[in-house]
Design a protein around this motif. Structure first.
Motif, PDB file in Angstrom:
ATOM      1  N   ALA A  11       0.829  -1.208   0.000  1.00 14.81           N
ATOM      2  CA  ALA A  11       0.000   0.000   0.000  1.00 14.81           C
ATOM      3  C   ALA A  11       0.864   1.259   0.000  1.00 14.81           C
ATOM      4  O   ALA A  11       0.556   2.240  -0.690  1.00 14.81           O
ATOM      5  N   ILE A  12       1.959   1.235   0.739  1.00 12.15           N
ATOM      6  CA  ILE A  12       2.883   2.372   0.765  1.00 12.15           C
ATOM      7  C   ILE A  12       3.497   2.570  -0.623  1.00 12.15           C
ATOM      8  O   ILE A  12       3.606   3.695  -1.115  1.00 12.15           O
ATOM      9  N   GLU A  13       3.896   1.472  -1.253  1.00  9.79           N
ATOM     10  CA  GLU A  13       4.456   1.561  -2.603  1.00  9.79           C
ATOM     11  C   GLU A  13       3.419   2.044  -3.602  1.00  9.79           C
ATOM     12  O   GLU A  13       3.738   2.751  -4.550  1.00  9.79           O
ATOM     13  N   LEU A  14       2.169   1.662  -3.386  1.00 15.67           N
ATOM     14  CA  LEU A  14       1.099   2.078  -4.284  1.00 15.67           C
ATOM     15  C   LEU A  14       0.964   3.601  -4.310  1.00 15.67           C
ATOM     16  O   LEU A  14       0.645   4.186  -5.339  1.00 15.67           O
ATOM     17  N   GLU A  15       1.245   4.254  -3.190  1.00 17.36           N
ATOM     18  CA  GLU A  15       1.201   5.712  -3.137  1.00 17.36           C
ATOM     19  C   GLU A  15       2.297   6.330  -3.999  1.00 17.36           C
ATOM     20  O   GLU A  15       2.169   7.462  -4.454  1.00 17.36           O
ATOM     21  N   ARG A  16       3.382   5.604  -4.242  1.00 15.93           N
ATOM     22  CA  ARG A  16       4.484   6.097  -5.055  1.00 15.93           C
ATOM     23  C   ARG A  16       4.240   5.927  -6.556  1.00 15.93           C
ATOM     24  O   ARG A  16       5.008   6.431  -7.372  1.00 15.93           O
ATOM     25  N   VAL A  17       3.183   5.221  -6.934  1.00 17.34           N
ATOM     26  CA  VAL A  17       2.909   4.942  -8.349  1.00 17.34           C
ATOM     27  C   VAL A  17       2.781   6.236  -9.149  1.00 17.34           C
ATOM     28  O   VAL A  17       3.275   6.317 -10.276  1.00 17.34           O
ATOM     29  N   ASN A  18       2.152   7.257  -8.599  1.00 13.03           N
ATOM     30  CA  ASN A  18       1.979   8.519  -9.320  1.00 13.03           C
ATOM     31  C   ASN A  18       3.323   9.150  -9.663  1.00 13.03           C
ATOM     32  O   ASN A  18       3.462   9.801 -10.691  1.00 13.03           O
ATOM     33  N   TYR A  19       4.321   8.955  -8.811  1.00 11.48           N
ATOM     34  CA  TYR A  19       5.645   9.530  -9.053  1.00 11.48           C
ATOM     35  C   TYR A  19       6.478   8.648  -9.987  1.00 11.48           C
ATOM     36  O   TYR A  19       7.075   9.119 -10.939  1.00 11.48           O
ATOM     37  N   ALA A  20       6.527   7.374  -9.700  1.00 11.68           N
ATOM     38  CA  ALA A  20       7.425   6.467 -10.424  1.00 11.68           C
ATOM     39  C   ALA A  20       6.831   5.962 -11.733  1.00 11.68           C
ATOM     40  O   ALA A  20       7.553   5.718 -12.680  1.00 11.68           O
ATOM     41  N   ASP A  21       5.509   5.776 -11.762  1.00  8.82           N
ATOM     42  CA  ASP A  21       4.817   5.199 -12.914  1.00  8.82           C
ATOM     43  C   ASP A  21       5.471   3.857 -13.261  1.00  8.82           C
ATOM     44  O   ASP A  21       5.772   3.078 -12.366  1.00  8.82           O
ATOM     45  N   ILE A  22       5.703   3.562 -14.526  1.00 11.53           N
ATOM     46  CA  ILE A  22       6.306   2.274 -14.889  1.00 11.53           C
ATOM     47  C   ILE A  22       7.795   2.405 -15.186  1.00 11.53           C
ATOM     48  O   ILE A  22       8.422   1.474 -15.665  1.00 11.53           O
ATOM     49  N   ASP A  23       8.382   3.551 -14.874  1.00  9.22           N
ATOM     50  CA  ASP A  23       9.797   3.809 -15.138  1.00  9.22           C
ATOM     51  C   ASP A  23      10.643   3.335 -13.949  1.00  9.22           C
ATOM     52  O   ASP A  23      10.631   3.943 -12.888  1.00  9.22           O
ATOM     53  N   SER A  24      11.383   2.262 -14.135  1.00  6.12           N
ATOM     54  CA  SER A  24      12.179   1.700 -13.037  1.00  6.12           C
ATOM     55  C   SER A  24      13.321   2.617 -12.617  1.00  6.12           C
ATOM     56  O   SER A  24      13.804   2.521 -11.493  1.00  6.12           O
ATOM     57  N   SER A  25      13.758   3.525 -13.487  1.00  7.65           N
ATOM     58  CA  SER A  25      14.828   4.449 -13.098  1.00  7.65           C
ATOM     59  C   SER A  25      14.340   5.461 -12.064  1.00  7.65           C
ATOM     60  O   SER A  25      15.105   5.917 -11.220  1.00  7.65           O
ATOM     61  N   HIS A  26      13.045   5.806 -12.103  1.00  7.73           N
ATOM     62  CA  HIS A  26      12.473   6.687 -11.079  1.00  7.73           C
ATOM     63  C   HIS A  26      12.096   5.905  -9.827  1.00  7.73           C
ATOM     64  O   HIS A  26      12.122   6.429  -8.721  1.00  7.73           O
ATOM     65  N   CYS A  27      11.725   4.670 -10.007  1.00  5.32           N
ATOM     66  CA  CYS A  27      11.264   3.832  -8.892  1.00  5.32           C
ATOM     67  C   CYS A  27      12.417   3.381  -8.012  1.00  5.32           C
ATOM     68  O   CYS A  27      12.359   3.470  -6.797  1.00  5.32           O
ATOM     69  N   GLY A  28      13.451   2.864  -8.625  1.00 11.02           N
ATOM     70  CA  GLY A  28      14.582   2.321  -7.871  1.00 11.02           C
ATOM     71  C   GLY A  28      14.409   0.856  -7.506  1.00 11.02           C
ATOM     72  O   GLY A  28      15.372   0.182  -7.180  1.00 11.02           O
ATOM     73  N   CYS A  29      13.176   0.363  -7.519  1.00  8.69           N
ATOM     74  CA  CYS A  29      12.855  -1.047  -7.252  1.00  8.69           C
ATOM     75  C   CYS A  29      13.428  -1.558  -5.936  1.00  8.69           C
ATOM     76  O   CYS A  29      13.775  -2.736  -5.809  1.00  8.69           O
ATOM     77  N   ILE A  30      13.518  -0.690  -4.937  1.00  8.93           N
ATOM     78  CA  ILE A  30      14.061  -1.068  -3.633  1.00  8.93           C
ATOM     79  C   ILE A  30      13.189  -2.116  -2.944  1.00  8.93           C
ATOM     80  O   ILE A  30      13.698  -3.089  -2.387  1.00  8.93           O
ATOM     81  N   MET A  31      11.877  -1.932  -2.989  1.00 11.76           N
ATOM     82  CA  MET A  31      10.972  -2.881  -2.320  1.00 11.76           C
ATOM     83  C   MET A  31      11.097  -4.275  -2.937  1.00 11.76           C
ATOM     84  O   MET A  31      11.052  -5.275  -2.241  1.00 11.76           O
ATOM     85  N   ARG A  32      11.269  -4.350  -4.251  1.00 12.76           N
ATOM     86  CA  ARG A  32      11.411  -5.647  -4.930  1.00 12.76           C
ATOM     87  C   ARG A  32      12.721  -6.315  -4.529  1.00 12.76           C
ATOM     88  O   ARG A  32      12.754  -7.493  -4.224  1.00 12.76           O
ATOM     89  N   THR A  33      13.811  -5.559  -4.513  1.00 14.29           N
ATOM     90  CA  THR A  33      15.117  -6.168  -4.242  1.00 14.29           C
ATOM     91  C   THR A  33      15.330  -6.471  -2.762  1.00 14.29           C
ATOM     92  O   THR A  33      16.001  -7.449  -2.439  1.00 14.29           O
ATOM     93  N   THR A  34      14.765  -5.678  -1.857  1.00 15.39           N
ATOM     94  CA  THR A  34      14.995  -5.912  -0.429  1.00 15.39           C
ATOM     95  C   THR A  34      13.953  -6.799   0.228  1.00 15.39           C
ATOM     96  O   THR A  34      14.267  -7.546   1.146  1.00 15.39           O
ATOM     97  N   HIS A  35      12.688  -6.707  -0.218  1.00 17.72           N
ATOM     98  CA  HIS A  35      11.605  -7.439   0.439  1.00 17.72           C
ATOM     99  C   HIS A  35      10.943  -8.500  -0.440  1.00 17.72           C
ATOM    100  O   HIS A  35      10.162  -9.302   0.050  1.00 17.72           O
ATOM    101  N   GLY A  36      11.173  -8.456  -1.737  1.00 18.99           N
ATOM    102  CA  GLY A  36      10.500  -9.394  -2.629  1.00 18.99           C
ATOM    103  C   GLY A  36       9.044  -9.040  -2.852  1.00 18.99           C
ATOM    104  O   GLY A  36       8.246  -9.876  -3.267  1.00 18.99           O
ATOM    105  N   LEU A  37       8.702  -7.775  -2.568  1.00 20.24           N
ATOM    106  CA  LEU A  37       7.341  -7.293  -2.785  1.00 20.24           C
ATOM    107  C   LEU A  37       7.327  -6.382  -3.995  1.00 20.24           C
ATOM    108  O   LEU A  37       8.360  -5.878  -4.426  1.00 20.24           O
TER     109      LEU A  37
END
Length: 78
Positions: A11-37
């Motif tokens: 849910a916290i990551e969902l709030e970041r969707v407006n900023y990151a959109d589908i661009d992984s360079s803006h997202c950083g993918c920290i939640m995926r790499t650290t938590h597997g979420l």
């Protein structure tokens, strides 16, 4: 089933969707790499639909043998 903690992190990551959109360079993918979420750029693909369970790392998937004590709970992330 997915633990409440994992759902809250999604849910916290969902709030970041407006900023990151589908661009992984803006997202950083920290939640995926650290938590597997799912991270924000991955969640952007599922904003209009449901999130498939297989996109959540198996560590966060709970094995339930009985439904005793569980009630129907609907989680809305919009």
């Amino acid at each position: 089933m997915v633990p409440r903690y994992a759902l809250n992190q999604i849910a916290i990551e969902l709030e970041r969707v407006n900023y990151a959109d589908i661009d992984s360079s803006h997202c950083g993918c920290i939640m995926r790499t650290t938590h597997g979420l799912l991270c924000a750029c991955e969640l952007a693909r599922y904003v209009v639909g449901s999130i498939p369970l297989d996109t959540v790392h198996m560590f966060w998937q709970m094995l339930i043998f009985s439904d005793q004590g569980l009630s129907e709970l609907e989680v809305c992330m919009t």
